[in-house]
Structures are given as C-alpha cells and as structure tokens.
Design a protein around this motif. Structure first.
Motif, PDB file in Angstrom:
ATOM      1  N   GLY A  56       0.821  -1.209   0.000  1.00 19.77           N
ATOM      2  CA  GLY A  56       0.000   0.000   0.000  1.00 19.77           C
ATOM      3  C   GLY A  56       0.855   1.259   0.000  1.00 19.77           C
ATOM      4  O   GLY A  56       2.027   1.233   0.384  1.00 19.77           O
ATOM      5  N   SER A  57       0.238   2.349  -0.437  1.00 25.04           N
ATOM      6  CA  SER A  57       0.923   3.651  -0.437  1.00 25.04           C
ATOM      7  C   SER A  57       0.626   4.396   0.864  1.00 25.04           C
ATOM      8  O   SER A  57      -0.523   4.453   1.304  1.00 25.04           O
ATOM      9  CB  SER A  57       0.425   4.470  -1.635  1.00 25.04           C
TER      10      SER A  57
ATOM     11  N   ALA B 103       5.904   4.747   5.599  1.00 26.66           N
ATOM     12  CA  ALA B 103       5.846   3.278   5.518  1.00 26.66           C
ATOM     13  C   ALA B 103       5.425   2.882   4.094  1.00 26.66           C
ATOM     14  O   ALA B 103       5.525   3.672   3.162  1.00 26.66           O
ATOM     15  CB  ALA B 103       4.861   2.750   6.557  1.00 26.66           C
ATOM     16  N   GLY B 104       4.957   1.646   3.952  1.00 26.91           N
ATOM     17  CA  GLY B 104       4.405   1.189   2.674  1.00 26.91           C
ATOM     18  C   GLY B 104       5.393   1.305   1.520  1.00 26.91           C
ATOM     19  O   GLY B 104       6.610   1.222   1.692  1.00 26.91           O
TER      20      GLY B 104
ATOM     21  N   GLN C 193      -2.642   9.023   4.973  1.00 25.94           N
ATOM     22  CA  GLN C 193      -1.966   8.675   6.230  1.00 25.94           C
ATOM     23  C   GLN C 193      -0.906   9.719   6.553  1.00 25.94           C
ATOM     24  O   GLN C 193      -0.303  10.307   5.659  1.00 25.94           O
ATOM     25  CB  GLN C 193      -1.306   7.291   6.040  1.00 25.94           C
TER      26      GLN C 193
ATOM     27  N   ASP D 285       5.330  -9.634   4.501  1.00 27.43           N
ATOM     28  CA  ASP D 285       5.212  -8.893   5.766  1.00 27.43           C
ATOM     29  C   ASP D 285       3.705  -8.749   6.017  1.00 27.43           C
ATOM     30  O   ASP D 285       3.054  -7.945   5.363  1.00 27.43           O
ATOM     31  CB  ASP D 285       5.875  -7.515   5.596  1.00 27.43           C
TER      32      ASP D 285
ATOM     33  N   LEU E 295      -5.209  -2.237   9.253  1.00 26.93           N
ATOM     34  CA  LEU E 295      -4.921  -2.230   7.813  1.00 26.93           C
ATOM     35  C   LEU E 295      -5.245  -3.567   7.148  1.00 26.93           C
ATOM     36  O   LEU E 295      -4.943  -3.767   5.975  1.00 26.93           O
ATOM     37  CB  LEU E 295      -3.440  -1.876   7.583  1.00 26.93           C
TER      38      LEU E 295
ATOM     39  N   GLY F  13       7.515   2.677   9.825  1.00 28.18           N
ATOM     40  CA  GLY F  13       8.073   2.143   8.579  1.00 28.18           C
ATOM     41  C   GLY F  13       9.206   1.157   8.803  1.00 28.18           C
ATOM     42  O   GLY F  13       9.796   0.674   7.835  1.00 28.18           O
ATOM     43  N   SER F  14       9.490   0.824  10.063  1.00 25.13           N
ATOM     44  CA  SER F  14      10.617  -0.092  10.302  1.00 25.13           C
ATOM     45  C   SER F  14      10.340  -1.494   9.761  1.00 25.13           C
ATOM     46  O   SER F  14      11.230  -2.150   9.201  1.00 25.13           O
ATOM     47  CB  SER F  14      10.969  -0.146  11.794  1.00 25.13           C
TER      48      SER F  14
ATOM     49  N   CYS G  18       8.385  -2.283   7.209  1.00 27.74           N
ATOM     50  CA  CYS G  18       8.449  -2.235   5.736  1.00 27.74           C
ATOM     51  C   CYS G  18       9.902  -2.216   5.282  1.00 27.74           C
ATOM     52  O   CYS G  18      10.288  -2.917   4.332  1.00 27.74           O
ATOM     53  CB  CYS G  18       7.738  -0.983   5.218  1.00 27.74           C
TER      54      CYS G  18
HETATM   55  C1  LIG Z   1       0.515   1.642   3.510  1.00 25.96           C
HETATM   56  C2  LIG Z   1       1.114   1.120   4.767  1.00 25.96           C
HETATM   57  N1  LIG Z   1       1.742  -0.070   4.762  1.00 25.96           N
HETATM   58  C3  LIG Z   1       2.290  -0.562   5.900  1.00 25.96           C
HETATM   59  C4  LIG Z   1       2.206   0.146   7.073  1.00 25.96           C
HETATM   60  C5  LIG Z   1       2.813  -0.401   8.321  1.00 25.96           C
HETATM   61  O1  LIG Z   1       4.163  -0.204   8.279  1.00 25.96           O
HETATM   62  P1  LIG Z   1       5.189  -1.039   9.185  1.00 25.96           P
HETATM   63  O2  LIG Z   1       6.543  -0.666   8.792  1.00 25.96           O
HETATM   64  O3  LIG Z   1       4.878  -2.494   9.165  1.00 25.96           O
HETATM   65  O4  LIG Z   1       4.773  -0.661  10.607  1.00 25.96           O
HETATM   66  P2  LIG Z   1       4.983   0.654  11.413  1.00 25.96           P
HETATM   67  O5  LIG Z   1       6.460   0.725  11.615  1.00 25.96           O
HETATM   68  O6  LIG Z   1       4.426   1.794  10.670  1.00 25.96           O
HETATM   69  O7  LIG Z   1       4.241   0.266  12.658  1.00 25.96           O
HETATM   70  C6  LIG Z   1       1.561   1.389   7.049  1.00 25.96           C
HETATM   71  N2  LIG Z   1       1.474   2.147   8.158  1.00 25.96           N
HETATM   72  N3  LIG Z   1       1.024   1.856   5.891  1.00 25.96           N
END
Ligand SMILES: Cc1ncc(COP(=O)(O)OP(=O)(O)O)c(N)n1
Ligand SMILES: Nc1ncnc2c1ncn2[C@@H]1O[C@H](COP(=O)(O)OP(=O)(O)O)[C@@H](O)[C@H]1O
Length: 298
Positions: free
Chosen positions: A11-12, A18-19, A44, A106, A117, A218-219, A221
């Motif tokens: 996802g974007s 993240a994503g 987001q 993931d 999500l 984003g960690s 991802c």
């Molecule tokens: C579009 C989108 N995809 C994945 C996530 C979650 O990201 P992730 O890195 O698994 O987790 P966090 O570090 O954000 O908890 C997201 N937020 N959006």
C-alpha cells in the motif's frame, strides 16, 4: 550489469513513512532496482490513517504483469493487503511469476498509529493462500500471535508488548507449520530487540542494539524490503534476515523524529548518505540530515 529488480506489492502511505514509499528507499539503499504494484492508497500521516482506497483486483494483477513481462522480477516483497479480494488478486498475480521467485511476506495488520490495515477475512485468506507460497514471512510479535491463532487482531496494546512471556521460538515453529519456508519474527515490540529466525530445523536469534529514542514508523516495511532485496542479490535467507535487521535498526536510529506530530518515519537513506560522507570526507556528521546533493557538491 543491471542490478536485480525487486517488486513491492504493498500500500501507499501518503505521509512517506511506511508502505511503498519506505520500500523504494530500502531497495535503493540495498542497491537493487525497485518496482511497485500498489494494492491500496492510504491517506496517512504520522498520527493516523484517515482513509483507505483499495485498488481494483484486476489492476493489481495488471501492474505485476507489466513489470514481469518487460523487466522481470528477481524477488517480491508483499506488504499491506487490506481485503480478501486483494489477497486473492495477489495470489493470481504471483502465478504469473516463475515458481522459484523468492517471496517475502510482511503480514501488515496495524499501523504504528493504531489503524487497522487488514480485515479478518483477509487475515484468513493470507494464511490459506499466501503463507504456503512464502520464502520468508516477517511478522512482528503481535502479528505472529494473530497468525498463530493465539490472539485477536484488535490494535489495543500493539505498540509495545514489553518483555513478552510468549515463547517466541514456539510461535515461529507454529507459523512454520502453516507453510512458509522460513519465519522471521521481528522484535521491535519487545524490551530487547531480538529477531527470531526459523528455517524448519534450527532457531537463530538475531540480536542488536535497541534505539528507544529513534523513529520507527516504517521499520517493518524497511526490514521486509531489505530482506527481499538481499535474496535477489543472492544472499541466503539467514544472511538476508541479518542484513534486514541491521538496515532497519539503523534506519530507526537515524529516524526523523521531527517530521509530523506523531511517530516519525525511519530514514534508511540518511544512513547511506552518512556512510558515503564518512568515506568521502573522512568524517561523519552526527546531527545534520544530509542529502545526496550535499555530498556531490564540489
Ligand atoms: C501503507 C502502509 N503499509 C504498511 C504500514 C505499516 O508499516 P510497518 O513498517 O509495518 O509498521 P509501522 O512501523 O508503521 O508500525 C503502514 N502504516 N502503511
Ligand atoms: N527501537 C528500535 N531499535 C532498533 N531497531 C529497531 C527498533 N524498532 C524496530 N527496529 C528494527 O526494525 C525491525 C522491524 O520492527 P518491528 O517493530 O518488529 O516491526 P513493525 O514495524 O512491522 O511493527 C526489527 O526487526 C528491528 O530490526
């Protein structure tokens, strides 16, 4: 020679943390060519998700077909899927690729800001349709519990699970029985950040420093994309998991805490720029956020 080409099906994140946005940065950091098949658009930022717009199933398949037919796919990372229809579309899309293509899943369920999500039907579809096809799955601890059936999928208390009483090795064994060739349970939600790797024979623990003052949106991802990139580069799954733990951890350490009002995004590229700067100038800049343009300046 061309670098390996790695596809993110995910996802974007409009906030860029993240994503797909994080995945492309991680691919660039690992030195592979990044490609995308977007499954959903999210509105987001660092504090929340205000909207989710799923991409039509046929168009998800079309994106995969387009890159496969021209460029080729050396590895796949799968992130946010959202709905069961999307899971099924991704399964159809994977049928287009050679069966030996490494696939990293993931199983994204909840954002750092607490937004759900993945719906319940989609979670079940991931278990039946995708996990058996995976080379490596990379759930965090709460996701691992949900997939193993030992926990409900409510986002409450996901942020930090403390020094989990679960036997994470047992959890990895249970998930391995669902069909993936390798399991990595990432450790960002525990007091001690230890990733647990299981190949069906032996448990390996991947340790490293914890950066409590970093920025971690984003960690996960960044971790799974780095892992897919290293598989495409020829690493073994264990080597790729070690590289992923290291890249994600340093991206957290150098994360952008001052971006937005909530959980700031990781910054994997800043890590690369610092390393380059250190090599070229013989010094590091411990504070500044340098851009590639900064270091190219005469
Ligand atoms: C579009 C989108 N995809 C994945 C996530 C979650 O990201 P992730 O890195 O698994 O987790 P966090 O570090 O954000 O908890 C997201 N937020 N959006
Ligand atoms: N505070 C932290 N310090 C060091 N590394 C971290 C930290 N938080 C996350 N990481 C790294 O990021 C990876 C993914 O983090 P985790 O929080 O488990 O996943 P998710 O983002 O999917 O919830 C971990 O394996 C770890 O390598």
């Amino acid at each position: 020679m061309a670098p390996p080409a790695v596809l993110s099906i995910a996802g974007s994140d409009s906030g860029g943390g993240a994503g797909i946005q994080a995945d492309l940065k991680a691919f660039a950091y690992a030195g592979v060519h990044g490609m995308t098949a977007i499954t959903a658009l999210t509105a987001q930022n660092t504090v929340g998700v205000t909207g989710i717009h799923p991409v039509p199933a046929a168009f998800i398949v079309e994106q995969v077909r387009a890159v496969h037919e021209d460029i080729g796919v050396d590895a796949v990372k799968i992130g946010m899927l959202g709905t069961a229809a999307t899971v099924r579309a991704v399964s159809r899309a994977l049928d287009l690729l050679p069966p030996t293509t490494p696939i990293v899943i993931d199983p994204v369920m909840v954002s750092e800001s607490g937004a759900v999500l993945l719906d319940d039907e989609a979670r079940q579809a991931i278990v039946t349709e995708l996990l058996p096809r995976a080379t490596v799955i990379t759930p965090n601890l709460p996701e691992a519990r949900v997939l193993a059936g030992s926990h409900q999928s409510e986002p409450a208390s996901w942020a930090h699970t403390g020094d989990a009483s679960d036997d994470v090795a047992d959890l990895a064994t249970t998930l391995h029985a669902l069909g993936p060739a390798h399991v990595v349970i990432t450790g960002g939600h525990r007091d001690e950040i230890v990733d647990v790797f299981y190949d069906g024979i032996e448990i390996h623990t991947l340790t490293g420093e914890r950066f409590p003052d970093g920025a971690a949106h984003g960690s996960g991802c960044t971790h799974s994309s780095t892992l897919a990139a290293h598989l495409a580069l020829g690493a073994t799954p264990l080597e790729a998991a070690q590289a992923a733990r290291s890249a994600a951890s340093r991206a957290v350490q150098h994360g952008l805490r001052d971006i937005g009002k909530g959980a700031g995004p990781v910054d994997v590229l800043n890590v690369a720029v610092r390393a380059l700067t250190a090599r070229q100038l013989g010094a590091t800049d411990p504070k500044g956020h340098l851009s590639a343009r900064d270091i190219m300046r005469p």
